[in-house]
Design a protein around this motif. Structure first.
Motif, short mmCIF file in Angstrom:
data_model
loop_
_atom_site.label_atom_id
_atom_site.label_comp_id
_atom_site.label_asym_id
_atom_site.label_seq_id
_atom_site.Cartn_x
_atom_site.Cartn_y
_atom_site.Cartn_z
N ARG A 1 67.79 14.65 140.79
CA ARG A 1 68.38 13.59 140.00
C ARG A 1 69.06 12.61 140.94
O ARG A 1 69.66 13.00 141.93
CB ARG A 1 69.39 14.19 139.03
N LEU B 1 71.86 9.99 141.77
CA LEU B 1 73.19 9.52 141.40
C LEU B 1 73.53 8.24 142.15
O LEU B 1 74.46 7.53 141.78
CB LEU B 1 74.24 10.58 141.76
N ASP C 1 70.67 14.27 144.29
CA ASP C 1 71.78 15.22 144.13
C ASP C 1 71.46 16.58 144.74
O ASP C 1 72.30 17.47 144.71
CB ASP C 1 72.18 15.36 142.66
N GLN C 2 70.27 16.75 145.28
CA GLN C 2 69.97 17.97 146.02
C GLN C 2 70.15 17.76 147.51
O GLN C 2 69.86 18.65 148.30
CB GLN C 2 68.51 18.40 145.76
N TYR D 1 73.09 24.47 142.41
CA TYR D 1 72.99 23.01 142.38
C TYR D 1 73.88 22.32 143.41
O TYR D 1 73.76 21.13 143.64
CB TYR D 1 73.38 22.49 140.99
N ASP E 1 79.05 19.83 144.29
CA ASP E 1 79.25 18.48 143.78
C ASP E 1 78.90 18.38 142.30
O ASP E 1 79.41 17.53 141.59
CB ASP E 1 78.41 17.49 144.59
N LYS E 2 78.05 19.26 141.84
CA LYS E 2 77.66 19.24 140.43
C LYS E 2 78.85 19.56 139.54
O LYS E 2 78.95 19.09 138.41
CB LYS E 2 76.55 20.27 140.14
N GLN F 1 80.58 16.45 139.17
CA GLN F 1 79.83 15.53 138.31
C GLN F 1 80.05 15.86 136.84
O GLN F 1 80.12 14.96 136.00
CB GLN F 1 78.34 15.61 138.63
N THR G 1 74.09 15.92 133.03
CA THR G 1 74.35 16.25 134.43
C THR G 1 73.22 17.06 135.05
O THR G 1 72.86 16.86 136.21
CB THR G 1 75.67 17.04 134.54
#
Lengths: 381, 992
Positions: A193, A195, A210-211, B246, B249-250, B253, B271
């Protein structure tokens, strides 16, 4: 072309009265300059996200004006010659005149959703983070909505280049949208995803996900290469002279080759890197969560200097020939000597500084969490 | 809120205020009652007491980001806490990418007993609460308990809440969102645990048990366990899963996207890109993948050992040989109260009955038995030694099992709390861990005959679980004084009682606790989490402790915190170390029998029970030998980091400064009473010791009445000392109505004072004096009366009730009030008041109780104020407050029982779960009268009570009313005139 001069003496008060529409009211700015000097049309100014200006500055800076917006200001301010525009976090667009800070109106989308904007003459491109028809093209000369398109949830900001709009969506798509008619002409798909916002240079589009993967695509959005970092990427890459400069929340700043994705150097820092860097001449500047502004040599990645504020660095920097401007969550906006990192000037606002600063004409603009936009003159003359 | 397992941190205070009334509420209610000149509300005038035993001399330590409140005796601990708080601030600033713009008040207490005296919350604080963050003033309140690492953990946990709150507030403000449910509790507690302790042994224990025994709740249904300890641990597990799968940081988020929807399930979708159901499936699948393979190498305790106990939590076994029979003594909360039990040690299938030796939590002698924190021991003479909280401090009790009586009790001036007392082999000494006023925990030895108390250590390290060797020379104990203690690990040590020296027994980055010598001294069994979960390990001493000295380190300053020198001891192959149990969930409290069996407490199916491992010594012999610990000779001892001298700090004496707690305004419109509007304010100081209440409203109906219809009241409440004092002044004027006086107008102005003195946690006395001018005019008769009224009341209140989901199930509640109201100016009013309210709850079985209430209220004299009764709270079947008289009496009997344990409704958009729907069968008889009681009214029937949302109890009763006019033949059922019709009554409120 711009025709502001004709309306100069009554356009300003008229503009205050004008209602605006993106779906419900009108917003008319006929007088927008095409000169590069007066334009900061999108996030980090150019498609390559340079955030660099050629001005020199004299300190202390002179306060030009400060205005309170109607609500919290988003991360991006853009400049359209004599106007500054920004989106708010509750879904409106607001603007002021550059020199005097007079309000030119407000567009209330009534969506309660953050909105950002970018400019590609003569269009104002507004992007709502979510919702149907969330990408809107508004013709400033004709004062009408040209088209709107549903592009999905976008956490980042649009990238404008030539006659295209590039978007990195939360569902992993990369979109290329034609500014003329809003048609989505290309899509690429990723497992992760997005960001952050993309950057583009020499027909290579780069974006982090996001990975923690940095991906590159060609002009047709065909994948070129990928590079893995250790944690999610929130920053927009900066592209310059065949290189990519990007920080990751794993606390490492990376320099990659634009065409191959090969790592040229990596510099670990103490904090996590959320914000985009700025590149000017041989220097890269960025901030991290360890309260520190870092300046690296862009060839070697060596740390040239650091500067410690009193809290997390809240913005990306903007650079001139001799100065780095950057904001912190300690409510202070700093001006640092680009060569030594020494503090030249600072301004303490009443709120944390989270919106990225811009430089347009001879002015420096930034916003704070107390909903204020501040304008300073960079040079007294 | 945690109920059973140690040290739960809570963010929002979610107390059931009707269940746990403090003396503060008693004072506040008194204030309300006096101001309103009404009789006390029947629901609220009981409650236990928060007893302020200590008047702390508060100081403030100001650091860069914090204002730290502490008292001088714990200065060293406060400085350690201050240093760690600043360190945590930097860490959390980076994690949250945010800061806290206001200064953060931290209030420290050196012991949990002191913490329970805090006025920052009005409620009683249970032993299981480890600290909290409250919203009104943004205070973080943290107790120590002897362990600096635990203290730091709790501190960081609460600071995570502070940052979470600050971040979410900012996001809501930025997006102009006014109404939002916020983050779910499982998330806020989960992140607080994960970002303060990562993944720890306790979390592993609970989650393993939940997965293996299949009671894990998916997030879609986690509302069913809202506020429970399991919810906290599941939240922590979810955070771990997110971080590992993940990226951390997730988690950030998820918070930053909170504005996107009121439904957290939508936030998850935004998310992660997957819906909540899919997320649940993935998360639970990952847990199963991780935990199920453990069954290949580990067993459930119940499968490989005998389960001795079954009901409730049963823990801390102590073995006792009485003639030819083997017995165990243990602590259990199987009835809801914690008690010490005695039971024969029989085979698993025999299921023996346990006898209560010591009934806890009902009297001030045994206020708390420290269910999870303190062991018991029984010596060869059948004397049980245990610790209980009794008033201000813990008391060491010696109980003779044969006589079934306490024979000795010892209280020590310097010690606030004591833990895990153990007998010496000759029964002449008792060793225990003692917690001093300063917050330091060290090992003590008490000599029974001379009553001397010897302190073995005097340092900042945490020392606990002492255990004598069979020859009485050695004490094995657990401590964080080792090299790994700075990271929160505990190793085992030996204390030489003859030479007064300390020796390493184990050494490494793990926690070894609860050492216990076998009867023959051949083995030391202890609990260790070396393999990630608490299991029983054994060190074979071969009956001797041959010690190998090491050269002294050249820099002796590194031992400045130690009272003794260090030598290597059993860290060699001559003393084999073995892991003997491989239980999949945790075990604790190893206890040897004289036949070589081992008793222990095991956690299974979210409960603790006592197990026996038969022939444990044989099991030891076949257990593989593990690699011995080694001592890193270069490892120096560690010192606590303190704030002293670092950065900008200031210290000064605390002076109360007041800030607003609550401000609210209200406008009401009533067809009878008309319109009124007003405001209330409450201000208090940072420690909650001094509170001011302001009330202002106006109920004028015309402009002319405006000035005369002002109602204002000001009260000051002082909770800083054991005697709580309230003073106030008021002016009330307006129209009133009741069915006795009908309409009347009254102006009252005057002042009052009220005292509440707790005799113990369960008992208090109250007194009040109210002086007021009263000008009253009755519309019906046009009679107007002026009077100068002086009211005196005195009350005795006792409450040791145990509450179930909808009301008390056990214990007693008593309120006896005597009073007098006198017109000292015109003698127009003069009446005496007697209130007697006695409620007793007879526990028939765990969930079933018979409740009895005897209630009378009498106002006798001139212009005696009437009492009102009727309604669901007293005489059921009759309309609310429709019976009145200057005297009333009521006898209620009610059988309370469980009706439906749980049912849930699931909708596409969410669900509702209802638990503990209870039933009642009742019989009420009573009436209200003035001069002569002519008849008795009554009702009988059945009802359902249902607790909704954790606070509100809904009640529905069905029954038939009856009347008895011939009071002389009350025993003749034919004299009762029973209504033909059934009544139904729906209302809210707790069972009496």
């Amino acid at each position: 072309m711009i025709r502001l001069n004709k309306f100069k003496y009554f356009a300003y008060p008229m503009l205050v009265c004008i209602s605006v529409q993106f779906g419900c009211s009108k917003f008319r700015l006929k007088s927008v300059s095409g000169s590069a000097e007066g334009i900061w049309p999108q996030l980090y100014k150019t498609a390559a996200r340079s955030s660099c200006d050629t001005l020199t500055c004299s300190f202390p800076l002179k306060a030009q004006w400060q205005n309170r917006a109607s609500s919290a200001i988003g991360p991006t301010i853009i400049a359209l010659d004599h106007y500054v525009l920004f989106g708010t976090l509750d879904g409106s667009l607001e603007g002021y005149t550059l020199e005097k800070g007079e309000s030119i109106g407000k567009i209330n989308i009534r969506s309660k959703v953050p909105i950002t904007c970018a400019y590609l003459e003569p269009y104002l491109i507004a992007l709502r983070r979510t919702g149907k028809g969330n990408l809107i093209c508004y013709d400033l000369h004709q004062a009408e909505t040209r088209w709107s398109a549903s592009v999905g949830i976008i956490f980042g900001e649009p990238l404008i280049h030539d006659s295209w709009i590039f978007l990195a969506a939360a569902d992993g798509r990369i979109l290329r949208v034609r500014t003329a008619d809003g048609q989505i002409s290309r899509r690429a798909r990723s497992q992760a995803r997005f960001l952050a916002s993309p950057a583009l240079l020499n027909d290579v589009l780069v974006v982090g996900d996001d990975q923690g993967v940095v991906s590159a695509f060609d002009a047709s959005l065909e994948p070129l290469w990928q590079f893995e970092t250790g944690a999610s990427i929130r920053a927009t890459p900066v592209l310059d002279e065949g290189r990519i400069y990007i920080g990751s929340t794993d606390g490492v700043f990376y320099c990659l080759d634009l065409l191959s994705g090969e790592s040229l150097w990596q510099t670990p820092v103490e904090g996590r890197i959320f914000h985009t860097a700025a590149v000017c001449d041989e220097k890269i500047v960025f901030g991290a969560t360890d309260h520190t502004v870092y300046c690296l040599d862009r060839r070697s990645g060596k740390i040239q200097w650091t500067f410690k504020s009193k809290s997390v660095i809240g913005t990306s920097p903007v650079l001139t020939k001799d100065t780095a401007f950057i904001g912190s969550l300690d409510k202070t906006f700093y001006a640092l000597d680009l060569n030594t990192g020494a503090q030249k000037w600072k301004f303490t606002a009443k709120g944390r500084i989270r919106s990225n600063p811009i430089i347009t004409h001879n002015y420096l603009l930034f916003a704070a969490e107390n909903d204020y936009v501040y304008c300073f003159k960079l040079n007294a003359w | 809120m945690k109920k059973y397992l140690p040290k739960m941190r809570i963010m929002k205070v979610r107390h059931d205020i009707f269940r746990i009334l403090s003396r503060f509420n008693a004072v506040a209610v008194t204030v309300v009652c006096l101001l309103a000149a009404q009789s006390a509300l029947g629901q609220f005038y009981f409650g236990r007491n928060k007893v302020i035993y200590n008047h702390f001399e508060w100081h403030v330590l100001q650091t860069e980001h914090f204002d730290i409140y502490f008292y001088p005796q714990m200065r060293a601990l406060a400085e350690i806490g201050a240093s760690y708080a600043e360190e945590s601030y930097l860490v959390l600033e980076a994690k949250f990418n945010h800061n806290v713009s206001q200064r953060i008040p931290l209030i420290f207490y050196a012991t949990h007993s002191h913490f329970q005296e805090t006025n920052t919350l009005p409620y009683l604080i249970p032993e299981g609460v480890g600290g909290f963050f409250e919203f009104l003033k943004g205070r973080v309140v943290v107790p120590a308990d002897g362990s600096v690492s635990d203290f730091k953990h709790v501190l960081r946990h609460e600071l995570v809440h502070v940052f979470t709150y600050a971040k979410i507030q900012r996001i809501m403000k930025d997006h102009r969102i006014l109404n939002h449910p916020g983050l779910p509790l499982w998330f806020t507690e989960g992140i607080a645990e994960y970002w303060s302790s990562g993944w720890d042994t306790q979390a592993e224990m609970v989650i393993r048990d939940a997965v293996i025994n299949d009671y894990l709740f998916p997030l879609e249904r986690i509302y069913e366990i809202e506020g429970s300890f399991l919810m906290y641990k599941e939240g922590q597990a979810v955070m771990k899963y997110i971080a590992e799968t993940y990226g951390e940081d997730k988690i950030l988020q998820l918070m930053e996207n909170i504005w996107m929807s009121n439904q957290f399930s939508e936030i998850i979708k935004y998310t992660f890109g997957i819906d909540l159901k899919e997320f649940d499936q993935r998360w639970i699948y990952a847990l199963k993948k991780d935990k199920y393979p453990l069954l290949a190498d580990y067993d459930a305790a119940g499968r490989v050992s005998d389960k001795i106990t079954r009901k409730g939590f049963n823990i801390k076994p102590a073995y006792y040989q009485q003639a030819d029979s083997q017995q165990i003594v243990f602590i259990s909360n199987r009835t809801g109260y914690s008690n010490i039990y005695l039971a024969p040690l029989l085979d698993e299938d025999d299921n023996p009955e346990a006898e209560i030796l010591v009934a806890g939590e009902r009297t001030s002698d045994f206020e708390s038995l420290h269910l999870l924190n303190s062991n018991l021991d029984v010596n060869a003479n059948g004397e049980l030694v245990f610790v209980a909280k009794s008033g201000e401090k813990d008391v060491l009790y010696i109980y003779n099992i044969k006589k079934r009586a306490v024979v000795e009790q010892h209280l020590f001036d310097d010690l606030v709390s004591m833990y895990s007392p153990q007998w010496s082999p000759d029964g002449r000494h008792i060793t225990f861990a003692g917690l001093a006023f300063s917050g330091r925990r060290d090992i003590y030895i008490f000599h029974r005959q001379s009553k001397q108390l010897l302190r073995l250590m005097d340092d900042a390290y945490d020392d606990r679980d002492p255990s004598f060797s069979p020859d009485g020379r050695w004490l094995a104990f657990s401590s964080d004084r080792g090299a790994f203690g700075k990271d929160g690990y505990y190793n085992l040590f030996l204390y030489d009682c003859i030479d007064n020296r300390i020796f390493y027994l184990t050494h490494g980055a793990f926690s070894d606790q609860m050492p216990k010598w076998s009867f023959d001294g051949e083995y030391i069994a202890f609990v260790s989490d070396r393999d990630g979960i608490n299991n029983i390990w054994v060190l074979q001493t071969n009956g001797t402790m041959a010690l190998q000295p090491l050269p002294q380190p050249s820099d002796s300053s590194q031992f400045s915190y130690l009272s003794s020198s260090y030598f290597a001891t059993a860290l060699s192959e001559h003393y084999p170390l073995r892991q003997v149990t491989f239980f999949i969930t945790g075990v604790s409290d190893p206890e040897w029998t004289n036949e070589g069996d081992l008793l222990f407490s095991a956690f299974e199916n979210f409960s603790f029970n006592i197990h026996r491992f038969n022939d444990f010594t044989e099991e030891i012999k076949i257990a593989p030998v593990a690699e011995n610990d080694t001592l890193d000779h270069t490892h120096s001892s560690w010192a606590f980091k303190t704030i002293d001298g670092k950065g900008s700090t200031k210290q000064f004496k605390y002076r109360p400064k007041f800030s607003l707690d609550i401000a609210q305004s209200q406008i009401t419109q009533d067809p009878i009473f008309g319109t009124s509007g007003g405001a209330q304010l409450v201000v208090s100081d940072m420690l909650g010791n001094y509170q001011y209440y302001f009330l202002l409203y106006n109920n004028a109906r015309t402009r002319d009445e405006f000035l005369s219809s002002f109602n204002v009241a000001v009260s000051r409440v002082d909770l800083s000392r054991r005697t709580n004092i309230a003073v106030g002044a008021y002016h009330f004027a307006g129209r009133y109505y009741n069915r006795y006086d009908y309409w009347f107008w009254e102006r009252r102005y005057g002042g009052y004072t009220a005292l509440s003195y707790p005799l113990s946690k369960f008992t208090r006395v109250e007194a009040s004096l109210n002086v007021r001018h009263s000008d009253k005019e009755w519309y019906y008769t046009s009679y107007r009366r002026k009077a100068m009224l002086v009211s005196n009341f005195f009350s005795f209140v006792r409450d040791n009730s145990l509450w179930g989901p909808t009301g008390p199930l056990d214990g007693t509640r008593i309120n006896i009030t005597l009073g007098n109201t006198l017109d000292i100016a015109h003698a127009r009013v003069n009446f005496a008041t007697v209130i007697f309210d006695y409620r007793r709850y007879f526990r028939l079985s765990n969930p079933v109780a018979h409740a009895v209430r005897l209630w009378t209220q009498i106002n006798e004299g001139k212009e005696a104020t009437p009492f009102f009764m009727g309604g669901s709270w007293d005489l059921r079947g009759y309309r609310l407050w429709r019976l009145w008289g200057t005297k009333l009496a009521l006898v209620s009997n009610e059988l309370r029982f469980p009706f439906i344990d749980r049912f849930s409704l699931k909708f596409p958009f969410g669900g509702l779960a209802f638990s503990s729907i209870r039933g009642a069968v009742f019989l009420d008889v009573g009436n209200a009268w003035d001069d002569e009681l002519e008849n008795m009214l009554g009702s009988m029937g059945f009802g359902i009570r249902f607790r909704f949302g954790g606070m509100l109890v809904l009640r529905f009763d069905v029954g038939r009313k009856f009347e008895l006019t011939d009071l002389n033949h009350f025993y003749d059922y034919q004299k009762y005139d029973v209504d033909d019709k059934w009544f139904t009554q729906f209302f809210f409120g707790w069972d009496f």
